[in-house]
Design a protein around this motif. Structure first.
Motif, PDB file in Angstrom:
ATOM      1  N   ASN A  61       5.021   3.186 -12.841  1.00 37.79           N
ATOM      2  CA  ASN A  61       5.933   4.519 -12.264  1.00 37.79           C
ATOM      3  C   ASN A  61       5.608   5.440 -12.084  1.00 37.79           C
ATOM      4  O   ASN A  61       4.856   5.992 -10.813  1.00 37.79           O
ATOM      5  N   LYS A  62       5.202   5.364 -13.220  1.00 36.66           N
ATOM      6  CA  LYS A  62       4.212   7.257 -13.507  1.00 36.66           C
ATOM      7  C   LYS A  62       3.015   7.111 -12.521  1.00 36.66           C
ATOM      8  O   LYS A  62       2.449   8.239 -12.054  1.00 36.66           O
ATOM      9  N   LEU A  63       2.521   5.722 -12.620  1.00 31.05           N
ATOM     10  CA  LEU A  63       0.343   5.667 -12.519  1.00 31.05           C
ATOM     11  C   LEU A  63       0.936   5.996 -10.644  1.00 31.05           C
ATOM     12  O   LEU A  63      -0.320   6.782  -9.786  1.00 31.05           O
ATOM     13  N   TYR A  64       1.692   4.961 -10.840  1.00 26.92           N
ATOM     14  CA  TYR A  64       2.340   5.437  -8.993  1.00 26.92           C
ATOM     15  C   TYR A  64       2.290   6.808  -8.452  1.00 26.92           C
ATOM     16  O   TYR A  64       1.520   7.071  -7.057  1.00 26.92           O
ATOM     17  N   GLU A  65       3.333   7.664  -9.162  1.00 29.28           N
ATOM     18  CA  GLU A  65       3.539   8.694  -8.304  1.00 29.28           C
ATOM     19  C   GLU A  65       1.932   9.807  -8.901  1.00 29.28           C
ATOM     20  O   GLU A  65       1.550  10.379  -8.286  1.00 29.28           O
ATOM     21  N   ALA A  66       1.377   9.535  -9.304  1.00 28.85           N
ATOM     22  CA  ALA A  66       0.125   9.965  -9.164  1.00 28.85           C
ATOM     23  C   ALA A  66      -1.237   9.804  -8.766  1.00 28.85           C
ATOM     24  O   ALA A  66      -1.940  10.486  -8.039  1.00 28.85           O
ATOM     25  N   LEU A  67      -0.875   8.563  -8.446  1.00 29.53           N
ATOM     26  CA  LEU A  67      -2.126   8.375  -7.387  1.00 29.53           C
ATOM     27  C   LEU A  67      -1.181   7.527  -6.121  1.00 29.53           C
ATOM     28  O   LEU A  67      -1.324   6.259  -5.942  1.00 29.53           O
ATOM     29  N   PRO A  68      -0.698   8.407  -5.411  1.00 30.15           N
ATOM     30  CA  PRO A  68      -0.588   7.848  -4.120  1.00 30.15           C
ATOM     31  C   PRO A  68      -0.837   7.400  -3.161  1.00 30.15           C
ATOM     32  O   PRO A  68      -0.591   6.329  -2.002  1.00 30.15           O
ATOM     33  N   ASP A  69      -2.318   7.015  -3.046  1.00 26.99           N
ATOM     34  CA  ASP A  69      -2.946   6.862  -1.880  1.00 26.99           C
ATOM     35  C   ASP A  69      -2.939   5.088  -2.217  1.00 26.99           C
ATOM     36  O   ASP A  69      -3.379   4.584  -2.717  1.00 26.99           O
ATOM     37  N   THR A  94     -10.066  11.098 -11.399  1.00 29.21           N
ATOM     38  CA  THR A  94     -10.330  11.932 -12.226  1.00 29.21           C
ATOM     39  C   THR A  94      -9.121  11.341 -13.701  1.00 29.21           C
ATOM     40  O   THR A  94      -7.477  11.090 -13.459  1.00 29.21           O
ATOM     41  N   GLU A  95      -9.453  12.184 -14.642  1.00 32.17           N
ATOM     42  CA  GLU A  95      -8.273  11.656 -16.519  1.00 32.17           C
ATOM     43  C   GLU A  95      -7.202  13.171 -16.014  1.00 32.17           C
ATOM     44  O   GLU A  95      -5.942  12.389 -16.599  1.00 32.17           O
ATOM     45  N   GLU A  96      -7.368  13.702 -15.313  1.00 33.01           N
ATOM     46  CA  GLU A  96      -6.845  15.164 -15.331  1.00 33.01           C
ATOM     47  C   GLU A  96      -5.762  14.823 -14.199  1.00 33.01           C
ATOM     48  O   GLU A  96      -4.414  14.214 -14.929  1.00 33.01           O
ATOM     49  N   ILE A  98      -4.623  11.491 -13.716  1.00 32.56           N
ATOM     50  CA  ILE A  98      -3.327  10.728 -14.715  1.00 32.56           C
ATOM     51  C   ILE A  98      -2.939  10.348 -15.970  1.00 32.56           C
ATOM     52  O   ILE A  98      -2.604   9.729 -16.236  1.00 32.56           O
ATOM     53  N   LYS A  99      -3.337  11.701 -16.900  1.00 31.84           N
ATOM     54  CA  LYS A  99      -3.237  11.961 -17.952  1.00 31.84           C
ATOM     55  C   LYS A  99      -1.940  12.041 -18.245  1.00 31.84           C
ATOM     56  O   LYS A  99      -1.611  11.556 -19.514  1.00 31.84           O
ATOM     57  N   ASP A 100      -0.967  12.233 -17.722  1.00 33.78           N
ATOM     58  CA  ASP A 100       0.433  11.304 -18.255  1.00 33.78           C
ATOM     59  C   ASP A 100       0.816  10.233 -17.871  1.00 33.78           C
ATOM     60  O   ASP A 100       2.405  10.163 -17.751  1.00 33.78           O
ATOM     61  N   THR A 101       0.519   9.329 -17.729  1.00 35.04           N
ATOM     62  CA  THR A 101       1.180   8.091 -17.000  1.00 35.04           C
ATOM     63  C   THR A 101       0.479   6.958 -17.769  1.00 35.04           C
ATOM     64  O   THR A 101       1.401   6.508 -17.483  1.00 35.04           O
ATOM     65  N   TYR A 102      -0.047   7.118 -19.221  1.00 36.01           N
ATOM     66  CA  TYR A 102       0.155   6.055 -20.366  1.00 36.01           C
ATOM     67  C   TYR A 102       0.219   6.890 -21.445  1.00 36.01           C
ATOM     68  O   TYR A 102       0.608   8.073 -21.476  1.00 36.01           O
ATOM     69  N   ALA A 103       0.502   5.983 -22.133  1.00 32.89           N
ATOM     70  CA  ALA A 103       0.810   6.119 -23.776  1.00 32.89           C
ATOM     71  C   ALA A 103      -0.581   5.471 -24.460  1.00 32.89           C
ATOM     72  O   ALA A 103      -0.885   4.121 -24.394  1.00 32.89           O
ATOM     73  N   THR A 104      -1.096   5.956 -24.952  1.00 32.75           N
ATOM     74  CA  THR A 104      -2.203   6.065 -26.483  1.00 32.75           C
ATOM     75  C   THR A 104      -1.815   5.185 -27.448  1.00 32.75           C
ATOM     76  O   THR A 104      -1.149   5.287 -28.398  1.00 32.75           O
ATOM     77  N   LYS A 105      -2.292   3.911 -27.517  1.00 32.86           N
ATOM     78  CA  LYS A 105      -2.499   2.588 -29.016  1.00 32.86           C
ATOM     79  C   LYS A 105      -3.281   2.779 -29.988  1.00 32.86           C
ATOM     80  O   LYS A 105      -3.982   2.393 -28.970  1.00 32.86           O
ATOM     81  N   THR A 106      -3.180   3.135 -30.886  1.00 33.97           N
ATOM     82  CA  THR A 106      -4.127   2.808 -32.015  1.00 33.97           C
ATOM     83  C   THR A 106      -4.187   1.116 -32.471  1.00 33.97           C
ATOM     84  O   THR A 106      -3.454   0.972 -32.737  1.00 33.97           O
ATOM     85  N   VAL A 107      -5.140   0.324 -32.718  1.00 38.55           N
ATOM     86  CA  VAL A 107      -4.946  -0.741 -33.019  1.00 38.55           C
ATOM     87  C   VAL A 107      -6.653  -0.792 -33.420  1.00 38.55           C
ATOM     88  O   VAL A 107      -7.052  -0.327 -33.657  1.00 38.55           O
ATOM     89  N   ARG A 108      -5.629  -1.966 -34.753  1.00 44.49           N
ATOM     90  CA  ARG A 108      -6.443  -1.990 -36.326  1.00 44.49           C
ATOM     91  C   ARG A 108      -7.207  -3.637 -35.483  1.00 44.49           C
ATOM     92  O   ARG A 108      -6.445  -4.251 -35.796  1.00 44.49           O
ATOM     93  N   LEU A 109      -8.839  -3.104 -35.336  1.00 41.27           N
ATOM     94  CA  LEU A 109      -8.913  -4.702 -35.607  1.00 41.27           C
ATOM     95  C   LEU A 109      -9.798  -5.294 -37.112  1.00 41.27           C
ATOM     96  O   LEU A 109     -10.229  -3.866 -37.729  1.00 41.27           O
TER      97      LEU A 109
END
Length: 115
Positions: A61-69, A94-96, A98-109
């Motif tokens: 939803n947040k991504l769609y709002e940031a990229l309505p095209d 640009t990163e700017e 979409i900056k509020d459209t994701y959460a960063t998750k740390t993964v340990r491999l």
């Protein structure tokens, strides 16, 4: 065909058991490395290493709002991290933007190699 189906079922069961054992072993190794406060160790004839990755998990939803095209959504169809990364590299978005459209998750491999 009955034999083939039966064999397939047996192999899938073995696969589940192996995946569970691998998961348990991985957790034990990660716990040991954490206890030793090490990201990399040589244990016997093996080198054990934790590789940390950052992964983005997008909120559709947040991504769609940031990229309505609509043209962008035809390229994406749904939030696909690799497609979004490609659009960023190509400067389509640009990163700017979409900056509020994701959460960063740390993964340990876990990486285990023979010396």
């Amino acid at each position: 065909m009955d034999k083939i189906v039966r064999r397939y079922y047996q192999q899938k069961q073995k696969q589940k058991e192996i995946e569970q054992e691998l998961s348990d072993l991985r957790n034990q190794i990660l716990a040991y490395l954490t206890e030793q406060e090490a990201g990399e160790l040589e244990i016997g004839s093996h080198k054990v290493k934790i590789v940390v990755q950052e992964r983005k998990e997008f909120d559709e939803n947040k991504l769609y709002e940031a990229l309505p095209d609509p043209e962008l959504w035809r390229m994406l169809s749904k939030p696909d991290t690799s497609k979004i990364a490609s659009l960023l590299k190509l400067n389509v978005i640009t990163e700017e933007r979409i900056k509020d459209t994701y959460a960063t998750k740390t993964v340990r491999l876990l990486q285990v190699d023979k010396k």
